[in-house]
Design a protein around this motif. Structure first.
Motif: not given
Length: 667
Positions: A93-97, A108-111, A147-148
């Motif tokens: 998986f690739i995640g985006v925050t 781990e999370a977005s604002d 963007l992470s």
């Protein structure tokens, strides 16, 4: 001896053509496909992460648990797409925050967009196949600078590209501004354009408004109960049409009447996207209570869920319709909603008790407490609303109520000045039972002309004396808040009190801080912050939720045009106008905007010193219009139109000047 100024110069001539003057200041992207320009940080092991920036197609490899944070170097918004190559595991998986502020960069999370907590990442299951992965439309992230990309498994994943589809301002040619501003103060120039860009980010496709899942609202289109989570869902239709202006880019992405008070004029002088204003106003009038005339605190879905009642925002909806007409000349829309306007005005007037002031029971406001009783801000706004109603009644030739409205307004003014003025402080009290001297009530007293000239001067001085190192405080909001919303009204107040230097100084202090502080986006304006400079906003317990792109914070964009450059629309779309530069301590100003009638522009250059005499002056107004010109008292000279017509200045004033291209010849 007469000195001839040759100032119908290049900028004024350009303003009537297709070129955009000073486009180098425009922050909007040149393409709706945005590639990250820089990397902020790398965590874990990521090989060739730099191959993903600056428009290249790379081969970055994430090895196990790792992350890359990209810095777009300004606030943007939209849908992210990642192109994935090979992966070592079908479970990869690739995640985006996302985050607007560097304070909330996280793998781990977005604002946040909710009252509490942070927002979950968007996870793409990339192990099954190579190719492009795009965020779902309901997960459009309206505003972020950082963007992470995150890998949280032991897999090795190749990423070939990262891009964002910029979805804000959906109908605009993003860099084709209709207005411009330039002065000899670079900070002011940058603030003007940052305000314009903030409103662009806050303009959205109305079918992707905030569904407010954290309030567990039923989506009216699908009849599905959205989960009460900290994820965000931007899939609620908030207005008709194809574009609308909202309060914030990240959240709430709804129509709020108070925000329109500031955003509408700033949009008018910059992008001129009045279509998006129109759809927002129509949405509010469509929600008017048919039994009482009350207008909503906000658009749906917030309105349908919260059922909050606001006297001041009700009045802002009334004022918004008048402002829209003033700038657009759309008489058809004004006439369409005139009966609803009168019904709404009667609802507001019915709050007036035997004292002569409105007793406020619909107390929701801009998240400041204590607007009940005979609140000075609410009564000043009501006084302003009644006087705008009298103007519209004359335009529509429906003056049956005008005499009663005039009497009612006069009584409000008399009573407010008797009951609420505190002579020792040089300020109005919030109401007759408190010692609080609010920012909002005092600036609105000046803007609404509820006060007297001598008191306005004292208010301006008293407010300025309260400024701290980060701006003008709003003690009515928990005594810890700086509100760019109310601060935007204060910009008007100082000029109207005869102190244009204070207006420029407050922009430099407060908006200059917002534009340069590294915790903010350095491109858009935050909705509120703390008097100690922190990005905390007292009405919210969840600091990551604070919006860093909020339309109600864009007051300088209008103020610098209307007051500093002095270009103002007096009647519909500029049929009548006024040119009165109030330059404060500036030496040069060039500015312009358009209406449906044509282009307006002016250019002013003064000599040395704060009170330097005007050396050069010229302006353009459309043919068929007329207006007044006012330069500093005692200024003598002749205005010469390019066709040869001449108008002499008398004490710095020329009245009833016809539209055209005019140059001042100084005597």
């Amino acid at each position: 001896m007469r000195l001839t100024s040759t100032l119908v110069g290049t900028t004024l001539l350009v303003s009537t053509s297709s070129a955009v003057p000073y486009s180098e200041y425009i922050l909007a992207p040149s393409s709706r496909t945005i590639i990250p320009p820089a990397i902020n940080q790398i965590n874990g092991t990521v090989r060739d992460a730099a191959s993903l920036v600056n428009g290249t197609r790379g081969q970055a490899v994430f090895n196990g648990s790792s992350a890359v944070t990209f810095d777009f170097q300004k606030n943007i918004g939209g849908l992210v797409t990642i192109e994935v190559g090979s992966s070592s595991s079908p479970d990869a998986f690739i995640g985006v925050t996302f985050t607007e502020s560097n304070l909330w960069i996280s793998g781990e999370a977005s604002d946040g967009t909710a009252d509490a907590g942070l927002d979950s990442p968007i996870w793409f299951h990339v192990g099954n196949r190579p190719g492009n992965y795009t965020a779902p439309r309901e997960n459009d992230r309206g505003a972020f600078r950082y963007l992470s990309l995150v890998s949280n498994t032991s897999a090795t994943v190749e990423v070939k590209s990262v891009s964002v589809n910029f979805t804000a301002a959906p109908l605009q040619d993003l860099r084709d501004y209709k207005g411009y501003f330039h002065s000899d103060d670079e900070l002011l120039n940058k603030v003007w354009y940052a305000g314009a860009y903030t409103n662009q980010l806050c303009t959205i496709d109305p079918t992707y408004g905030d569904s407010l899942p954290w309030l567990n609202i039923i989506d009216s289109d699908t009849n599905i109960s959205l989960p009460q989570t900290n994820d965000w869902y931007n899939n609620h239709t908030i207005t008709n049409g194809s574009s609308t202006i909202t309060d914030g880019a990240k959240r709430d992405r709804l129509v709020w009447p108070g925000d329109l008070e500031v955003a509408l004029p700033s949009i008018f002088v910059s992008t001129h996207d009045l279509y998006s204003v129109k759809t927002a106003i129509e949405a509010l009038y469509q929600l008017q209570d048919p039994s009482t005339g009350e207008l909503p605190y906000a658009s749906n879905p917030f309105h349908s869920k919260k059922n909050s009642h606001s006297f001041t925002y009700h009045c802002h909806s009334l004022i918004g319709l008048v402002l829209y007409y003033q700038y657009s000349g759309d008489l058809e829309l004004l006439a369409k909603y005139w009966d609803q306007f009168k019904f709404g005005l009667q609802w507001a007037i019915s709050s007036i008790d035997s004292s002569g002031l409105a007793n406020i029971t619909a107390t929701a406001d801009w998240l400041r407490p204590g607007t009940s009783s005979h609140n000075i801000a609410a009564n000043a706004i009501l006084y302003h609303t009644i006087n705008r109603a009298i103007e519209v009644a004359a335009i529509l030739n429906d003056t049956a109520h005008a005499a009663n409205w005039t009497t009612t307004a006069a009584r409000i003014k008399t009573t407010a000045n008797t009951l609420l003025w505190d002579e020792s402080a040089g300020l109005y009290r919030d109401n007759e039972t408190t010692t609080l001297h609010p920012q909002d009530g005092n600036v609105w007293a000046i803007k609404a002309n509820l006060t007297t000239p001598s008191r306005a001067t004292r208010i301006s001085s008293s407010l300025r004396a309260r400024w701290g190192p980060y701006g003008a405080p709003a003690p009515e909001a928990f005594n810890t808040t700086i509100s760019p919303f109310i601060g935007s009204i204060e910009l008007d107040a100082h000029v109207l009190a005869g102190n244009p230097v204070a207006t420029l100084d407050l922009i430099r202090l407060q908006w200059g801080y917002m534009l340069t502080d590294p915790r903010m986006t350095q491109s858009t304006f935050i909705e509120g912050y703390s008097t100690d400079g922190a990005t905390t906003y007292a009405p919210y317990s969840n600091t990551p939720r604070v919006s860093h792109a909020h339309g109600w914070s864009t007051g300088p964009t209008a103020a610098l045009m209307f007051w500093t450059a002095g270009l103002r629309v007096v009647e519909a779309a500029g049929r009548r106008w006024r040119v009165e530069p109030l330059m404060g301590d500036l030496r040069s100003v060039e500015a312009g905007f358009v209406t449906r009638l044509g282009s307006f522009a002016c250019e002013v250059v003064r000599g040395n010193g704060t009170a330097g005499a005007v050396e050069k002056f010229s302006f353009v107004a459309p043919e068929g219009t007329s207006g007044d010109v006012k330069l500093p008292a005692g200024m003598e000279g002749v205005l010469v139109e390019e066709g040869g017509e001449c108008v002499k200045l008398e004490g710095g004033i020329a009245s009833g000047v016809a539209g055209g291209k005019w140059t001042l010849e100084v005597e």
